[in-house]
Design a protein around this motif. Sequence first.
Motif, PDB file in Angstrom:
ATOM      1  N   ASN A  74     -30.040 -18.687 -18.433  1.00  0.00           N
ATOM      2  CA  ASN A  74     -29.545 -17.433 -18.671  1.00  0.00           C
ATOM      3  C   ASN A  74     -30.697 -16.448 -18.408  1.00  0.00           C
ATOM      4  OD1 ASN A  74     -26.943 -18.282 -19.494  1.00  0.00           O
ATOM      5  ND2 ASN A  74     -27.530 -18.444 -21.623  1.00  0.00           N
ATOM      6  N   GLN A 126     -20.137 -21.208 -19.934  1.00  0.00           N
ATOM      7  CA  GLN A 126     -21.464 -21.545 -19.900  1.00  0.00           C
ATOM      8  C   GLN A 126     -21.747 -22.703 -18.807  1.00  0.00           C
ATOM      9  OE1 GLN A 126     -24.241 -19.885 -21.538  1.00  0.00           O
ATOM     10  NE2 GLN A 126     -25.018 -20.891 -19.910  1.00  0.00           N
ATOM     11  N   HIS A 129     -21.229 -21.175 -15.345  1.00  0.00           N
ATOM     12  CA  HIS A 129     -22.677 -20.247 -14.959  1.00  0.00           C
ATOM     13  C   HIS A 129     -23.422 -21.289 -14.602  1.00  0.00           C
ATOM     14  CE1 HIS A 129     -25.650 -17.453 -15.233  1.00  0.00           C
ATOM     15  NE2 HIS A 129     -26.308 -18.150 -16.085  1.00  0.00           N
ATOM     16  N   ASN A 130     -23.939 -22.329 -15.227  1.00  0.00           N
ATOM     17  CA  ASN A 130     -24.918 -23.250 -14.919  1.00  0.00           C
ATOM     18  C   ASN A 130     -24.608 -23.818 -13.781  1.00  0.00           C
ATOM     19  OD1 ASN A 130     -25.792 -22.512 -17.552  1.00  0.00           O
ATOM     20  ND2 ASN A 130     -25.535 -24.545 -18.256  1.00  0.00           N
ATOM     21  N   SER A 132     -23.221 -22.501 -11.197  1.00  0.00           N
ATOM     22  CA  SER A 132     -23.203 -21.579 -10.213  1.00  0.00           C
ATOM     23  C   SER A 132     -24.942 -21.268  -9.818  1.00  0.00           C
ATOM     24  CB  SER A 132     -22.583 -20.150 -10.227  1.00  0.00           C
ATOM     25  OG  SER A 132     -23.312 -19.742 -11.622  1.00  0.00           O
ATOM     26  N   CYS A 133     -25.577 -21.229 -10.911  1.00  0.00           N
ATOM     27  CA  CYS A 133     -26.987 -21.257 -10.719  1.00  0.00           C
ATOM     28  C   CYS A 133     -27.539 -22.336  -9.596  1.00  0.00           C
ATOM     29  CB  CYS A 133     -27.947 -21.284 -12.275  1.00  0.00           C
ATOM     30  SG  CYS A 133     -27.570 -19.953 -12.995  1.00  0.00           S
TER      31      CYS A 133
END
Length: 214
Positions: A74, A126, A129-130, A132-133
């Motif tokens: 994040n 979450q 999101h991880n 996508s990172c």
Amino acid sequence: MTSIRERNKELILRAASEEFADKGFAATKTSDIAAKAGLPKPNVYYYFKSKENLYREVLESIIEPLLAASAPFNQPGQPAEVLTGYIRSKIRISRDFAFASKVFASEIMHGAPHLSSDQTEQLNAQAKHNISCIQRWIDQGLMAKVDPNHLLFSIWAATQTYADFDWQISTVTGKAKLDDADYDAAVDTITRLVLKGCEIKQHTADASEQVTST
């Protein structure tokens, strides 16, 4: 100073985590939870109203650390330091919240019937999101073209096993209980496998940093 109410709730939650982990939700009795906590049975209902509410509180107690474990994703950071920090946090959860982790794993294996829609949405958001990172790092040429979904699943499996299969790991290693050195070795080993397998160069991250550090 911790109040009597907070102390009693903590004792009940800890006992409930152990009982639910050992026996599952259906087979667990509130009387056994009370006995393990060293408190009268009515106290369980006074603080938590029902076994269902207590079970959900146990789940809540592990969901917060699970979400917090993703903190490295994040904020800006290189793949090596982010993944190392994430793995370290996940191993710390398996060490510090072993019973609640087992309860969570069992809940997921049964289709998560007791997780609220908000909790499910938080966890899924979450995770996405991880992922996508990781995909962004791949697109930038910072790591090998691995499947980001399955990389995250593999990290989950590798770290969660230290909670779910702690008895087997202790038996194989010949120890009554794993110590800090074992968890540090787990962080180091899993991190090395991930970074080497994903062809990530280690810059500022230190895979050997102890899991006991803050």
